[in-house]
Design an enzyme around this catalytic site. Sequence first.
Site, short mmCIF file in Angstrom:
data_model
loop_
_atom_site.label_atom_id
_atom_site.label_comp_id
_atom_site.label_asym_id
_atom_site.label_seq_id
_atom_site.Cartn_x
_atom_site.Cartn_y
_atom_site.Cartn_z
N TRP A 86 2.08 4.51 -3.97
CA TRP A 86 1.54 5.49 -3.04
C TRP A 86 2.52 6.65 -2.85
O TRP A 86 2.11 7.80 -2.72
CB TRP A 86 1.26 4.79 -1.70
N HIS A 87 3.82 6.37 -2.87
CA HIS A 87 4.82 7.42 -2.70
C HIS A 87 4.96 8.29 -3.95
O HIS A 87 5.29 9.47 -3.85
CB HIS A 87 6.18 6.83 -2.34
N GLY A 88 4.75 7.73 -5.12
CA GLY A 88 4.89 8.51 -6.35
C GLY A 88 5.55 7.69 -7.45
O GLY A 88 5.59 6.46 -7.39
N SER B 87 3.05 0.35 -1.98
CA SER B 87 3.76 1.39 -1.22
C SER B 87 4.53 2.32 -2.14
O SER B 87 4.53 3.54 -1.95
CB SER B 87 4.70 0.73 -0.20
#
Length: 579
Positions: free
Chosen positions: A373-375, A370
């Site tokens: 995925w966000h950066g 997660s």
Amino acid sequence: MLPYINIPFEYAASLTGASVDELKLIFSFLLSYPLAGILKRIPDARPYQKNLFIIAVSLFYLVGLFDLWSGIRTLLISSSGTYIIAKYLDGSWMPWIGFVFVMGHMSINHIYRQLANTPDQVDVTGAQMVLVMKLTAFCWNVYDGRLRQDDLADFQKERALPELPSLLDFAGYVLFFPSLFAGPSFDYVDYRRWIETTMFDVPPGTDPQKSPRTRKQRKIPRSATPAIVKAVIGLIWIFLFLKFSAWYNADFVIGNDFMKYSFPRRIWILYMLGFATRLKYYGVWYLTEGACILSGLGYKGIDTKSGRVQWNRLENVNPWGIETAQNTRAYLENWNKNTNNWLRNYMYLRVTPKGKKPGFRASLATFATSALWHGFYPGYYLSFVLAAFLQTVAKNFRRYIRPFFLTPDGQRPTPHKIYYDILSFFVTQAAFCFTTGPFVLLTLPSSLLVWSRVYFYAVIGVAASMAFFASPAKPWLIQQLNARSRVAKLEQQKQEQQQQQQAQAQQQQQQRRTLSRESTLEDPIMGGGLPSDPGGELDDVVREIKEEVEAMRQRGVSVNVPTGQDMKAAVENKLGRRL
């Protein structure tokens, strides 16, 4: 980008203080409503026209509205690469190769965006984040379609793809415009059932009066009302975000004025910072979900109890569930639901060996995915790693502490359960406002600064809790719970025995009553030793005597006996009543 299209947005930006791209993004969400209405009116028998319309609108958003020519290239590389991987690669590594490919491609854009440091500008990373969820799920669905049905769970069977879709259907799925920039994400099987309209088949035996209302020959039910409701509520969330974000923002908590307040007040401000940030996501997700509902993709069947049509297939957030959450599970399950479903179905369960239960490693891998995925902002990793530990601690409390506030059988709350619930609410909200702070602040210095200003209370609490459950206290708690459980079982067995004894006693009593009634009906003698029909009995006796006397006379024996009436009169005189 279309010429002069920025002029109205520049004027609106000067009035509101928002950036041009932010206003254009909100405009695209609202424009998706009438366009979704047109999409729904394309004949059901022409799915290729629906695909072409979807692709055309998404291209307008990317190029005509935002001038994202590079964004088209990015989405094309990710989607075409995934399709090739799913088609030509086989074996258990195929979905993982697809995962690495799309995540690696997105990571490049995350790094570029982080270096550019232009948060007010819209780029393709938002759309790519949604696409990554779709494409990784697509790879797993294709992989499941190549396995035996006996090896699949029910969820896998529902979403398995034995055959690859056509390129046109796949492109429509990739570029579905109501959810292009901000989601919600969904699996290809949902898109296929929507475009083929099998999603709207009424189950056999459904009352025709409860069937969803449609117009003309369309199978897609009417959905304007729930869509408009979502849009209105979404705009309210956006308005509240503009108000609260002016009072509670990142600059305030890293400024010197923040330290003028007491420790409890600083925790409250940190909570309100997270709340103001959540308002933005509430608004965006409500707006995009409403457009999906208007297109028909949000349809989830008919509620068997109420008979009403359900439109929550793509529901992405439950604000009430988050703001009133009493534990980490409720908090996380109500936030970004479709992303959570993606992480659970295509990471959490996939890294767990078959036949085993997911553990801490699965949770940590899920939170790390997660965060990736966000950066690459350090704040994401601080938030998600701490959240993984927080979830583990919460599970221990729920497993070993909460049962003491329930009856020993675990079925009913004790009178003290309300105090546990209140304390759980405050602890959960305080822990998450601390944990999600870096998610808003992003940078490592700012995150550590704010954490230090509230004395790292959540970190200390998590560390102390983990130490507590790693100590002899945990076996002692287990022992106490087992003792309560044994007592509950003994009490239950005792109650069952008492119930059995009562049932047996009632059965025996019933049997005695039955026998008594039967004996009364069958026995000609009533209470007191008298015949049940004295007159009839006496007549029988007299008749038998007369027959015997007549037989004796026929043999020549002289017999003098009273008549029957005389004998009856004598008996009546003796009894004192008439027969």
